[in-house]
Design a protein around this motif. Structure first.
Motif: not given
Ligand code: ADP
Length: 267
Positions: A16-17, A41, A43, A45-48, A185, A189, A221-222, A225
């Motif tokens: 996580y960055r 929005p 993708g 990074g919220k879940s990560r 990122i 990834e 971002t997703r 990747i």
């Molecule tokens: P959300 O929960 O916001 O829909 P995710 O957390 O699933 O999005 O993010 C999608 C992907 O983007 C993650 O699997 C990760 O690979 C990448 N990602 C996005 N932001 C970051 C971050 N700040 N640091 C590391 N990976 C990130």
């Protein structure tokens, strides 16, 4: 550590960055056991981030993807029939409250409001969860924390969290990372070079300017990747971008042309 707790434990540090001081803020919120809302929005990074924080705080993480068919029983638990009669099965929220996990309800606004209200008693001084059908009142473990995610872009007046729910949470705003961070990122990834990641981010920047002008959301971002991962597997850049960036986003021919043009500018 109980078996159940071990099952939800995150062993390896998630990559996580940090983007904007959110790690320290979340740590303070956890120390105060403040229920938290992460907004932004899809993708971005919220879940990560929550996975990373659970690892950092050494707490198990119970994640639930919410949907509109979800009922309170799906969160809290229900009686199941088996050969010996009925048996109570805890739902994920109950499990999290018992073992002191961080419980992450992803896209909670998707759930119906009568489902959402079951979290209320867990989010105030009571920190309790009534299992009405079972006639049990659970007091949450001292380490339990509730976190919800929320995408403000999707909300309409019909589908929004009630004020009485919103006002129980602290909130952190998430957005796509700044250009340099997003390149890092995407490169990390997907395994593509910083040069290629830079081009993908440039395409995303173009698409994000189209938000509200034919696109509901920009490229996440997703998705970048995904495109990078396809290239890393040997797919040529144009096909990878078409498959991972343009086709999933829209069926509108003009919007597809606009996105294809953005791809063509950089690859
Ligand atoms: P959300 O929960 O916001 O829909 P995710 O957390 O699933 O999005 O993010 C999608 C992907 O983007 C993650 O699997 C990760 O690979 C990448 N990602 C996005 N932001 C970051 C971050 N700040 N640091 C590391 N990976 C990130």
């Amino acid at each position: 550590m109980s078996n159940l707790e071990a099952q939800y434990r995150i062993e390896k540090e998630p990559y996580y960055r940090e983007v904007n001081g959110e790690v320290g803020l979340f740590e303070a919120a956890y120390a105060a056991r403040l229920p938290m809302m992460v907004k932004g929005p899809t993708g971005c990074g919220k879940s990560r981030f929550i996975e990373y924080m659970a690892w950092r705080l050494k707490r198990p993480l119970v994640s639930v993807a919410c949907n509109e068919d979800m009922t309170a029983s799906d969160l809290v638990g229900r009686f199941l029939l088996d050969k010996d009669g009925t048996k109570w099965q805890d739902g994920p929220l109950t499990t999290a409250a018992r073992i002191g996990a961080i419980c992450y309800l992803d896209e909670v606004v998707e759930a119906r409001q009568d489902t959402t209200v079951v979290i209320h008693p867990l989010t105030d001084h009571r920190r309790s969860l009534p299992l009405d059908k079972k006639g049990e009142l659970i007091h949450a473990h001292a380490d339990f924390q509730l976190v919800i995610s929320y995408n403000p872009g999707y909300q309409s007046a019909m589908k929004d969290l009630k004020q009485s729910t919103k006002q129980r949470f602290g909130a952190l705003d998430f957005s796509y990372p700044d250009r340099e961070t997003e390149i890092e990122i995407v490169a990390h990834e997907s395994g593509v070079s910083a040069d290629i990641a830079g081009k993908l981010v440039s395409i995303a920047e173009r698409s994000r300017n189209l938000k509200g002008h034919g696109l509901d959301e920009g490229l996440s971002t997703r998705m970048l990747i995904y495109a990078g991962s396809l290239m890393k597997k040997g797919v040529d850049a144009l096909s990878a971008c078409s498959m991972a960036l343009v086709r999933p986003m829209t069926d509108d021919p003009d919007m597809r042309d606009a996105l294809d043009a953005a791809v063509g500018t950089f690859f």
